[in-house]
Structure formats: structure tokens, C-alpha cells
Scaffold this motif. Structure first.
Motif, PDB file in Angstrom:
ATOM      1  N   ARG A 139       3.510   4.790  -9.952  1.00  0.00           N
ATOM      2  CA  ARG A 139       3.981   5.962  -9.210  1.00  0.00           C
ATOM      3  C   ARG A 139       5.345   5.679  -8.576  1.00  0.00           C
ATOM      4  O   ARG A 139       5.602   4.556  -8.123  1.00  0.00           O
ATOM      5  N   PRO A 140       6.222   6.679  -8.536  1.00  0.00           N
ATOM      6  CA  PRO A 140       7.599   6.433  -8.057  1.00  0.00           C
ATOM      7  C   PRO A 140       7.674   5.878  -6.642  1.00  0.00           C
ATOM      8  O   PRO A 140       8.532   5.051  -6.349  1.00  0.00           O
ATOM      9  N   LEU A 141       6.788   6.306  -5.720  1.00  0.00           N
ATOM     10  CA  LEU A 141       6.881   5.886  -4.329  1.00  0.00           C
ATOM     11  C   LEU A 141       6.085   4.623  -4.024  1.00  0.00           C
ATOM     12  O   LEU A 141       6.194   4.071  -2.929  1.00  0.00           O
ATOM     13  N   ASP A 142       5.250   4.162  -4.977  1.00  0.00           N
ATOM     14  CA  ASP A 142       4.532   2.908  -4.767  1.00  0.00           C
ATOM     15  C   ASP A 142       5.522   1.753  -4.754  1.00  0.00           C
ATOM     16  O   ASP A 142       6.539   1.772  -5.452  1.00  0.00           O
ATOM     17  N   LEU A 181       0.896   1.606  -1.019  1.00  0.00           N
ATOM     18  CA  LEU A 181       0.427   2.787  -1.750  1.00  0.00           C
ATOM     19  C   LEU A 181       0.402   3.998  -0.809  1.00  0.00           C
ATOM     20  O   LEU A 181      -0.549   4.187  -0.052  1.00  0.00           O
ATOM     21  N   PRO A 182       1.433   4.843  -0.815  1.00  0.00           N
ATOM     22  CA  PRO A 182       1.449   6.026   0.046  1.00  0.00           C
ATOM     23  C   PRO A 182       0.479   7.088  -0.457  1.00  0.00           C
ATOM     24  O   PRO A 182       0.185   7.178  -1.652  1.00  0.00           O
ATOM     25  N   ASN A 183      -0.035   7.888   0.488  1.00  0.00           N
ATOM     26  CA  ASN A 183      -0.942   8.998   0.171  1.00  0.00           C
ATOM     27  C   ASN A 183      -2.123   8.535  -0.691  1.00  0.00           C
ATOM     28  O   ASN A 183      -2.503   9.200  -1.662  1.00  0.00           O
ATOM     29  N   THR A 184      -2.693   7.379  -0.350  1.00  0.00           N
ATOM     30  CA  THR A 184      -3.775   6.800  -1.145  1.00  0.00           C
ATOM     31  C   THR A 184      -4.928   6.429  -0.229  1.00  0.00           C
ATOM     32  O   THR A 184      -4.745   5.735   0.776  1.00  0.00           O
ATOM     33  N   GLN A 236       0.128  13.189   8.109  1.00  0.00           N
ATOM     34  CA  GLN A 236      -1.284  12.878   8.345  1.00  0.00           C
ATOM     35  C   GLN A 236      -2.013  12.605   7.040  1.00  0.00           C
ATOM     36  O   GLN A 236      -3.081  13.151   6.759  1.00  0.00           O
ATOM     37  N   GLU A 237      -1.403  11.762   6.210  1.00  0.00           N
ATOM     38  CA  GLU A 237      -1.993  11.319   4.953  1.00  0.00           C
ATOM     39  C   GLU A 237      -2.335   9.831   5.064  1.00  0.00           C
ATOM     40  O   GLU A 237      -1.725   9.092   5.846  1.00  0.00           O
ATOM     41  N   PRO A 238      -3.314   9.352   4.262  1.00  0.00           N
ATOM     42  CA  PRO A 238      -3.685   7.931   4.338  1.00  0.00           C
ATOM     43  C   PRO A 238      -2.619   7.038   3.696  1.00  0.00           C
ATOM     44  O   PRO A 238      -2.034   7.374   2.675  1.00  0.00           O
ATOM     45  N   LEU A 239      -2.380   5.885   4.316  1.00  0.00           N
ATOM     46  CA  LEU A 239      -1.456   4.882   3.801  1.00  0.00           C
ATOM     47  C   LEU A 239      -2.247   3.599   3.543  1.00  0.00           C
ATOM     48  O   LEU A 239      -2.923   3.098   4.431  1.00  0.00           O
TER      49      LEU A 239
END
Length: 582
Positions: free
Chosen positions: A480-483, A497-500, A438-441
Motif C-alpha cells: 500500500r502506498p502509505l505503508d 500500517l495506517p488505517n489498519t 479517529q482511525e486505527p494505527l
């Protein structure tokens, strides 16, 4: 005396009613007290209204099991199946009569394949002036609610298990499957019972390994080797088993081939022992190295190719000791490898790079086998080597080609960033992980402004150079590693951009625009600037179960269209409800 009877009756009545009131007060607990009590319990517990079946409170285990959404101290079951299960269990129950019932088919929200059994019970209580059920689920096996693929705290472990090529399966103490990785699910889809090695922990103690022939999802025969280990808790009690299977078909075939080769060479060895003249003829005729030496490293025979492979300066080694003709480092290497051959009678097969006398290098596949001379029980080593230089070169070329193909399949050849295929896979993975967290993507779609006039006037070679420089700007900003940065198509790029949040994504977009301005790529044919610019569309979503991941792409595309329509060289952002231009 009779005149005191009414007073005695009155006093006793008052005592009775006061006592009943105090007892009832002790039985009626507040909602806050119940919540504090149930929150500390490991098993799933919930408070359900007897009036309408609504959930007044649920502890963490109950929330996870029934996929319950909590908002402003209100609880709502999201899954239709879970809601029907609760309603069916409470149907026709008469409050205030408690009950206990064993009921099947309670599954976690992330795994609907495994049928489980639990003890369902309900206790009637008064709470805040209303009739309430205290609902409890007690599993018949502790593994039901400790399964490693359900806990939010075990996401790293879950990812590691799912990344394995081996087939991993967890069973509870009754033999029921309570967890498996993706490789197991894909391999045994539609025939899960075949993938279970044992149906009860009572069948084994400790560890057991078994090989069995089966068919893979493509219908081809394969040999699976499965190791099953009993799992015990800190009190040495069995709570389940772990099974790991891997395909050993190739190893089995190679072993058969090797055994056939060893048998053939053993027959040759016997013939060589009986017919020394035949041995000498074979040595001379063979272009591959063949030789024999005893455990004291005295050479008993060998051809010229063998002498050269051993590093000797001349061809005839018979009767000489290795220490006199071989380099000490090469001799030490052979002595180390020969230990299991001489002492245990094992056959050793390995590859070695040999420098020939003319300076060229040759790869040899050496097979070393113990031999015993029946005349004097002499123990030694028979060496048969084969030139595999060409095969090694072919293997290296194949490995290089495979690596290049793997790189090309997920990377854009021109810009060296991820391609559309890689972007789609990353988006799907991040979409599902953000549903759980439940984080913004956020997603940014970028389009180079007036790139066609750039190509038409500067030429396609300069256009390719510009695309590479723009990609370098993205990689410089996105750290960032996951971007993820990907070439979405033509002159269009996508940045995941995860969790952004939307604000964070806009900051990234502004940094990209700034860095691109510093790159100062000339574009005399642009209608908005004398240098190369971008139009950017920013979209942010909180992914929800049942929602399509293409929604965030559509939103970003609409935002990009808004940026272009507003004059280009700008950033536009959008939410599910409106589009906002900056």
C-alpha cells in the motif's frame, strides 16, 4: 338574565384555558424536531440545558468549533478552554430572557493564534419537559467558519498548502488572519503582524504585488515579494484576501549583477562603435566568442572562437551571410532567440551546448544585446559568450551529490528501505492524521531470530546479504502506498500500517512470516529452525489528542518481547490493556 352570567363566565374560562394549552403546545417542540431543524443550519447551533449547562445536541458546525466528542447521543466538550468559554457565556443568564452579545476570542480547536469576534445569542425554549437554551454563534465574517485549514473535507487542500515553500496567508474582509500554512508560521513566528501585507481589503482592488526587505528566522536579511489577491464569492462580494510571499533575494542579487554586466557591456559596445580598431583588437585577443551581425544575419565582425561557436567551417565571417556558412537548424535556433533582442531591444542570456570542429562539446553562456550603428542606424546583435563547461560540470556534480545525500538521509544504505529518522517522521505525521480521522494505527516490530550466531558463523558479508533479503520480503508484502517499512536498528525492522486494525496487522505479520519461509534462507545455528525466522510484535492504537506517539512503539516493543520470551519464530499482539501471544 343574571342567571346566565355564571354559565358565560364558565364557558369563557374553559375557552381561555384550552386556548392557552393549545398555544403552549405549539411553543413546546420535541427534541427530535429541534435536532432536525438545527442539523440543517450552517452556523454553529447547540441545545444547552439551563439546569446544569450540559449539551443536549450540537450540529456539525458547533461540534467542529468547540471540539465536541459525541457518543451514544451524548455530547461532551473535550477542550478545557472551550468548556470555560461556554460556561462563562451562560453565567448569570436568567431564563427565559433571550439575549444577544458580541464576544471575542472564539477560535477553532486547530488554531488558537487568531483572535476572532462573533455574535453570541441564546433563545429560551421548553424541550422534553425541561428548560433549554438554543445557543447560536453568528460570525461577524463568513471566513471565521470557512477557513481552509479547519474543514475535515479539505484535508488534501490543507496538505498541499502546507507543503508549499511559499508563505501563504488568508485574511478575512476586516484584515484579520484566518489561515496560514506552515511556511508562513515558521517564518513569522513571534512577529505575525509583520507578515500581513494589508490590514483591510479596502486598501486594494484586484491584485497587488509588493517587495519589502525583512529578516528571516535565522536573522539574515532577505527580500520578500508578496502578491495579494482579493477573494470574491459567487455574488462578487469580497470575503477576504489571499497573500503569497516568496524569497527573491537571490533573484534580486542576480538581477543587480546582470544589470551591472549589461551596463559594462553597453559601455564596451559604445567604445566599439567609436573605435573600430579597438574592436578588432578585442576580437583577436579574446579567447571567448565575440561577434556582431545585423538583423539580416550578415556578419559585421567576430573572432575565430565566435565563428567556431556559430558552426562555421572557417574563422573569418566578416561580410558573409549566416545562411551560407551555418547549419540551417542552428541558424533557425539563433533567429528564434534573437527576436526579442532585435524587435524589443531586450538582452537575452542563455546557455548552449556547442559541438566544436574537433568533435568536443563546450557549454557556452551567451549574452545577446541589441546594438545600433549611429552612422547608418543599422540594427543588429552583439554576442558575447563565455566558456562555462567547467562550471556546468561542477553544478552537475553538486546536484548529484545533493540528491545522493537526500537519499542517504532518509534511506538505510544497506537494505534500501527507510531508516530510523525517516520512520520517526512518518510516525509523527501518521499519528496526528489518525487523531483527526479517529482511525486505527498499527505497528509491527520485527527482530531476526538468533542473528548474532548467524553473523558469527557465516560472516558479516553473509549477514548483510541476509538483511537485504529480509528487507526484500517486507517490500514484497507491504504494497500500500502509505505503508512504511524501515530498518529500526541492527537486525530489527519496523512496519507502520495506517488505517489498519489489529486483525489486519496480524494478517500482514503472518504473510511476512510465510514469504520469509519461502525465501528459505539457511540458518544452521538457530535454536528454533534450520532457516532464518522472525519474532514479531504487533500493536494497534486509536490515537487521541494529548497522547504520545511513543505509546504505540512501547506497546509493539512489549509484544515483541513477549514473542521472544515465548520461544521466538512467532507473532505476539498487544492492546493497551493486555498482551496476547499466538
Amino acid at each position: 338574565m343574571s342567571e346566565w352570567v355564571p354559565f358565560a363566565v364558565l364557558i369563557l374560562s374553559v375557552v381561555f384555558f384550552v386556548g392557552s394549552f393549545l398555544i403552549s403546545r405549539r411553543r413546546v417542540m420535541s427534541m427530535k424536531t429541534w435536532q432536525a431543524y438545527l442539523a440543517n443550519l450552517h452556523s454553529p447551533k447547540a441545545m444547552v440545558s439551563e439546569k446544569d449547562g450540559s449539551i443536549l445536541y450540537a450540529n456539525r458546525s458547533f461540534v467542529r468549533l468547540f471540539n465536541i466528542e459525541q457518543e451514544n447521543n451524548a455530547y461532551r466538550i473535550q477542550g478545557e478552554r472551550e468548556r470555560q468559554s461556554i460556561e462563562a457565556l451562560l453565567a448569570n443568564r436568567c431564563w427565559p430572557h433571550p439575549f444577544i452579545e458580541v464576544t471575542p476570542d472564539f477560535r477553532s480547536s486547530s488554531d488558537t493564534r487568531v483572535r476572532r469576534y462573533a455574535r453570541f445569542s441564546a433563545l429560551p425554549v421548553w424541550c422534553n419537559g425541561q428548560r433549554t437554551w438554543i445557543v447560536s454563534l453568528e460570525p461577524e465574517s463568513d471566513s471565521i467558519y470557512s477557513e481552509p485549514f479547519v474543514e475535515n473535507d479539505n484535508q488534501i487542500f490543507r496538505s498541499v498548502i502546507n507543503s508549499l515553500a511559499e508563505l501563504v496567508c488568508f485574511q478575512d474582509r476586516d484584515g484579520k488572519v484566518v489561515g496560514s500554512n506552515l511556511a508562513f508560521d515558521r517564518f513569522w513566528e513571534g512577529r505575525e503582524k509583520e507578515g500581513v501585507l494589508l490590514h483591510s481589503h479596502r486598501e486594494i482592488e484586484g491584485r497587488r504585488t509588493q517587495q519589502s526587505w525583512t529578516t528571516n528566522p535565522n536573522g539574515d536579511s532577505c527580500l520578500l515579494e508578496t502578491s495579494q489577491t482579493v477573494l470574491r464569492d459567487d455574488h462578487n462580494r469580497i470575503y477576504g484576501t489571499l497573500s503569497i510571499s516568496h524569497d527573491v533575494t537571490n533573484w534580486h542579487m542576480m538581477r543587480q549583477v546582470m544589470e551591472q554586466e549589461i551596463e559594462a557591456r553597453q559601455e564596451v559596445e559604445q567604445q566599439l562603435k567609436k573605435h573600430s580598431n579597438v574592436l578588432a583588437s578585442i576580437f583577436k585577443a579574446s579567447v571567448d566568442p565575440i561577434g556582431i551581425y545585423n538583423k539580416d544575419y550578415e556578419f559585421l565582425g567576430g573572432n575565430a572562437a565566435f565563428a567556431e561557436a556559430m558552426g562555421a567551417t572557417h574563422d573569418n565571417l566578416e561580410g558573409e551571410h549566416a545562411v551560407d556558412v551555418m547549419d540551417p537548424e542552428i541558424l533557425t535556433q539563433h533567429q528564434r532567440i534573437d527576436v526579442p533582442v532585435i524587435e524589443q531591444g531586450n538582452t537575452v542570456k542563455y546557455e548552449d551546448l556547442v559541438m566544436k570542429r574537433d568533435g568536443s562539446q563546450v557549454w557556452y553562456e551567451l549574452t545577446k544585446t541589441q546594438f545600433c550603428d549611429p552612422t547608418d542606424d543599422t540594427i543588429g546583435v552583439l554576442v558575447i559568450a563565455r566558456d562555462v563547461t567547467e562550471r556546468k560540470a561542477t553544478q552537475q556534480e553538486l546536484a548529484d551529490a545533493i540528491m545522493e545525500l537526500e537519499e542517504l538521509s532518509f534511506m538505510d544504505g544497506l537494505t534500501k528501505v527507510a531508516n530510523r529518522r525517516s520512520f520517526d517522521e512518518q510516525l509523527v505525521k501518521m499519528w496526528h492524521s489518525h487523531i483527526r480521522e479517529q482511525e486505527p494505527l498499527s505497528l509491527i516490530l520485527c527482530d531476526i531470530d538468533y542473528f548474532k550466531p548467524f553473523n558469527d558463523n557465516y560472516g558479516h558479508q553473509q549477514g548483510d546479504t541476509a538483511l537485504r533479503r529480509v528487507a526484500e520480503v517486507f517490500q514484497h508484502v507491504i504494497r500500500r502506498p502509505l505503508d512504511a517499512v524501515a530498518r529500526y536498528g541492527g537486525e530489527e525492522f519496523a512496519i507502520l500500517l495506517p488505517n489498519t486494525s489489529e486483525e489486519g496487522a496480524r494478517v500482514v505479520a503472518e504473510n511476512i512470516a510465510y514469504e520469509l519461509s519461502l525465501a528459505n534462507i539457511p540458518h544452521e545455528f538457530s535454536k528454533v529452525s534450520e532457516r532464518l525466522t522472525l519474532s514479531q510484535g504487533v500493536a494497534t492504537l486509536y490515537p487521541k489528542a494529548g497522547q504520545d506517539y511513543g505509546d504505540v512503539v512501547s506497546m509493539a516493543d512489549r509484544a515483541l518481547y513477549q514473542a521472544k520470551n515465548a520461544g521466538r519464530d512467532r507473532i505476539a499482539s498487544t492492546t493497551e490493556a493486555k498482551v496476547e501471544t499466538s
